[in-house]
Design an enzyme around this catalytic site. Structure first.
Site, PDB file in Angstrom:
ATOM      1  N   ARG A   1     -10.178   0.901   7.919  1.00  0.00           N
ATOM      2  CA  ARG A   1     -10.726  -0.341   8.144  1.00  0.00           C
ATOM      3  C   ARG A   1     -11.594  -0.999   8.670  1.00  0.00           C
ATOM      4  O   ARG A   1     -11.514  -2.564   9.002  1.00  0.00           O
ATOM      5  CB  ARG A   1      -9.495  -0.712   9.480  1.00  0.00           C
ATOM      6  CG  ARG A   1      -7.996  -0.139   9.385  1.00  0.00           C
ATOM      7  CD  ARG A   1      -7.355  -0.690   8.228  1.00  0.00           C
ATOM      8  NE  ARG A   1      -6.350  -1.825   9.416  1.00  0.00           N
ATOM      9  CZ  ARG A   1      -4.543  -1.079   9.073  1.00  0.00           C
ATOM     10  NH1 ARG A   1      -4.849  -0.163   8.233  1.00  0.00           N
ATOM     11  NH2 ARG A   1      -3.357  -1.934   9.781  1.00  0.00           N
TER      12      ARG A   1
ATOM     13  N   ARG B   1       9.284  -4.441  12.077  1.00  0.00           N
ATOM     14  CA  ARG B   1       8.676  -3.820  12.450  1.00  0.00           C
ATOM     15  C   ARG B   1       7.743  -4.242  13.955  1.00  0.00           C
ATOM     16  O   ARG B   1       7.363  -5.360  13.733  1.00  0.00           O
ATOM     17  CB  ARG B   1       7.915  -3.740  11.432  1.00  0.00           C
ATOM     18  CG  ARG B   1       6.868  -2.437  11.114  1.00  0.00           C
ATOM     19  CD  ARG B   1       6.253  -2.316  10.220  1.00  0.00           C
ATOM     20  NE  ARG B   1       4.787  -2.492  10.590  1.00  0.00           N
ATOM     21  CZ  ARG B   1       3.966  -2.056   9.248  1.00  0.00           C
ATOM     22  NH1 ARG B   1       4.027  -1.788   8.295  1.00  0.00           N
ATOM     23  NH2 ARG B   1       2.474  -2.233  10.191  1.00  0.00           N
TER      24      ARG B   1
ATOM     25  N   LYS C   1       0.567  -1.241  -0.336  1.00  0.00           N
ATOM     26  CA  LYS C   1      -0.185   0.202   0.123  1.00  0.00           C
ATOM     27  C   LYS C   1       1.178   1.696   0.219  1.00  0.00           C
ATOM     28  O   LYS C   1       0.509   2.723  -0.888  1.00  0.00           O
ATOM     29  CB  LYS C   1      -0.820   0.023   1.123  1.00  0.00           C
ATOM     30  CG  LYS C   1      -2.114  -1.412   1.404  1.00  0.00           C
ATOM     31  CD  LYS C   1      -2.815  -0.685   2.409  1.00  0.00           C
ATOM     32  CE  LYS C   1      -2.237  -0.996   3.923  1.00  0.00           C
ATOM     33  NZ  LYS C   1      -1.672  -2.729   3.903  1.00  0.00           N
TER      34      LYS C   1
ATOM     35  N   ARG D   1      10.334  -8.577   6.216  1.00  0.00           N
ATOM     36  CA  ARG D   1      10.284  -7.096   5.246  1.00  0.00           C
ATOM     37  C   ARG D   1      10.788  -5.837   6.999  1.00  0.00           C
ATOM     38  O   ARG D   1      11.033  -7.024   7.920  1.00  0.00           O
ATOM     39  CB  ARG D   1       9.092  -6.834   6.193  1.00  0.00           C
ATOM     40  CG  ARG D   1       8.831  -4.943   5.971  1.00  0.00           C
ATOM     41  CD  ARG D   1       7.185  -4.655   5.831  1.00  0.00           C
ATOM     42  NE  ARG D   1       6.324  -4.771   6.475  1.00  0.00           N
ATOM     43  CZ  ARG D   1       5.131  -4.885   5.703  1.00  0.00           C
ATOM     44  NH1 ARG D   1       4.815  -4.317   5.361  1.00  0.00           N
ATOM     45  NH2 ARG D   1       4.418  -4.584   7.057  1.00  0.00           N
TER      46      ARG D   1
ATOM     47  N   ARG E   1      -3.769  -9.843  12.505  1.00  0.00           N
ATOM     48  CA  ARG E   1      -3.919  -8.028  11.624  1.00  0.00           C
ATOM     49  C   ARG E   1      -4.948  -8.462  10.227  1.00  0.00           C
ATOM     50  O   ARG E   1      -5.513  -8.564   9.211  1.00  0.00           O
ATOM     51  CB  ARG E   1      -2.261  -7.875  10.796  1.00  0.00           C
ATOM     52  CG  ARG E   1      -2.001  -7.330  11.786  1.00  0.00           C
ATOM     53  CD  ARG E   1      -0.390  -7.457  11.867  1.00  0.00           C
ATOM     54  NE  ARG E   1       0.102  -6.034  10.658  1.00  0.00           N
ATOM     55  CZ  ARG E   1       0.671  -5.860   9.562  1.00  0.00           C
ATOM     56  NH1 ARG E   1       1.715  -7.420  10.405  1.00  0.00           N
ATOM     57  NH2 ARG E   1       1.178  -5.313   9.004  1.00  0.00           N
TER      58      ARG E   1
HETATM   59  P1  AMP Z   1      -0.573  -0.117   8.622  1.00  0.00           P
HETATM   60  O1  AMP Z   1       0.752   0.395   8.746  1.00  0.00           O
HETATM   61  O2  AMP Z   1      -1.206   0.357   7.971  1.00  0.00           O
HETATM   62  O3  AMP Z   1      -0.324  -1.799   8.507  1.00  0.00           O
HETATM   63  O4  AMP Z   1      -0.525   0.314  10.765  1.00  0.00           O
HETATM   64  C1  AMP Z   1      -0.267  -0.146  11.611  1.00  0.00           C
HETATM   65  C2  AMP Z   1      -1.268  -0.690  12.570  1.00  0.00           C
HETATM   66  O5  AMP Z   1      -1.749   1.029  13.143  1.00  0.00           O
HETATM   67  C3  AMP Z   1      -2.476  -1.524  12.572  1.00  0.00           C
HETATM   68  O6  AMP Z   1      -1.830  -2.934  12.775  1.00  0.00           O
HETATM   69  C4  AMP Z   1      -3.164  -1.103  13.974  1.00  0.00           C
HETATM   70  O7  AMP Z   1      -2.936  -0.927  15.411  1.00  0.00           O
HETATM   71  C5  AMP Z   1      -3.086   0.880  13.568  1.00  0.00           C
HETATM   72  N1  AMP Z   1      -3.827   1.597  12.685  1.00  0.00           N
HETATM   73  C6  AMP Z   1      -3.418   2.477  11.863  1.00  0.00           C
HETATM   74  N2  AMP Z   1      -4.825   2.776  10.656  1.00  0.00           N
HETATM   75  C7  AMP Z   1      -5.851   2.647  11.609  1.00  0.00           C
HETATM   76  C8  AMP Z   1      -7.334   2.674  11.749  1.00  0.00           C
HETATM   77  N3  AMP Z   1      -7.485   3.347   9.906  1.00  0.00           N
HETATM   78  N4  AMP Z   1      -7.873   2.162  12.753  1.00  0.00           N
HETATM   79  C9  AMP Z   1      -7.497   1.961  13.293  1.00  0.00           C
HETATM   80  N5  AMP Z   1      -5.872   1.207  13.488  1.00  0.00           N
HETATM   81  C10 AMP Z   1      -4.933   1.845  12.691  1.00  0.00           C
END
Ligand code: AMP
Length: 248
Positions: free
Chosen positions: A89, A156, A14, A123, A167
């Site tokens: 989400r 990470r 993404k 990663r 996830r």
């Molecule tokens: P990402 O980098 O998009 O995979 O996001 C990493 C983490 O941030 C996710 O696993 C959630 O814990 C939190 N997070 C990111 N975006 C959201 C969202 N829109 N709603 C809730 N948690 C989020």
């Protein structure tokens, strides 16, 4: 003005695709996950609130995620538009989003679960400049060090088997149904995320009727092909993070 949302399972690329799209269309790239990560790294009050939730692979509360997104978009620094990844989400966030912003398209990156695991567990994230490395396709010249800035490469906190399982489950249970909502109201395109980043980007642009990537962006992205999901620069994360931290 162009307003896009990028959705997809963890590791589907993404951030990479958002960055490529944003680069020559002058869009602002907004990553809600990056804002939260910046707050964790910088030990803000919000960081303390979200750290364990993120490390476990769970979603941060809707109120906070909505506040962070709304606050970032309220900066109105996106004269030519924005591309946002990581939001919405779930259904509640999608409804909030649809009520507040009109979106031109939702880009869905499609990747089989077997490939996700391989990508995510390989990663590495540079603590210096935020670039993500994918050790499957390319190893850094000095093991454990970033080729670009020499920073330390770390994993990470949520790129573990356990957190990834959570996830993925969350994505399939909560995020996927959002697409049905969008399909009724917005223009949704689905793109195969397995090819190399430039090929995925070309397909996105073709489906959206956008001009092809400019050559220099394409060349830069060759560099970043070691990374499936490079993040924004530290500076940009900083400004996103400092904005986000206001709503902690
Ligand atoms: P990402 O980098 O998009 O995979 O996001 C990493 C983490 O941030 C996710 O696993 C959630 O814990 C939190 N997070 C990111 N975006 C959201 C969202 N829109 N709603 C809730 N948690 C989020």
């Amino acid at each position: 003005m162009r307003k896009y949302v990028i959705m997809g399972v963890p590791g589907s690329g993404k951030s990479t695709q958002a960055a490529l799209l944003a680069a020559d269309l002058d869009l602002v790239q907004i990553s809600v996950g990056d804002i939260f990560r910046w707050n964790v790294q910088n030990h803000t009050k919000m960081g303390a609130q979200v750290r364990r939730i993120m490390a476990a692979g769970e979603l941060v509360g809707d109120d906070l995620a909505e506040a962070v997104t709304a606050e970032r978009l309220a900066q109105h620094d996106w004269n030519f538009g924005f591309v946002i990844d990581g939001f919405p989400r779930n259904r509640r966030q999608a409804e909030f989003f649809l009520e507040t912003y009109d979106i031109d398209a939702i880009i869905v990156l499609d990747l089989p679960d077997s490939e996700i695991r391989r990508r995510v567990l390989n990663r590495r994230l540079c603590v210096g400049c935020g670039i993500n490395y994918n050790l499957i396709d390319s190893t850094p010249a000095v093991p454990g060090r970033c080729d670009a800035c020499g920073g330390e490469l770390t994993t990470r906190e949520d790129d573990t088997e356990e957190a990834l399982a959570v996830r993925l489950r969350t994505y399939h249970e909560k995020t996927n149904p959002v697409l049905d909502l969008f399909r009724r109201k917005e223009y949704v395109i689905t793109v195969d995320a397995r090819p190399v980043p430039d090929a995925v980007q070309a397909e996105i642009r073709q489906q959206l009727g956008l001009p092809p990537q400019k050559p220099q962006d394409s060349q830069e992205s060759q560099e970043s092909q070691k990374s499936q999901e490079p993040q924004e620069s530290q500076e940009s994360q900083k400004s996103q993070g400092s904005q986000g931290s206001g709503s902690a």
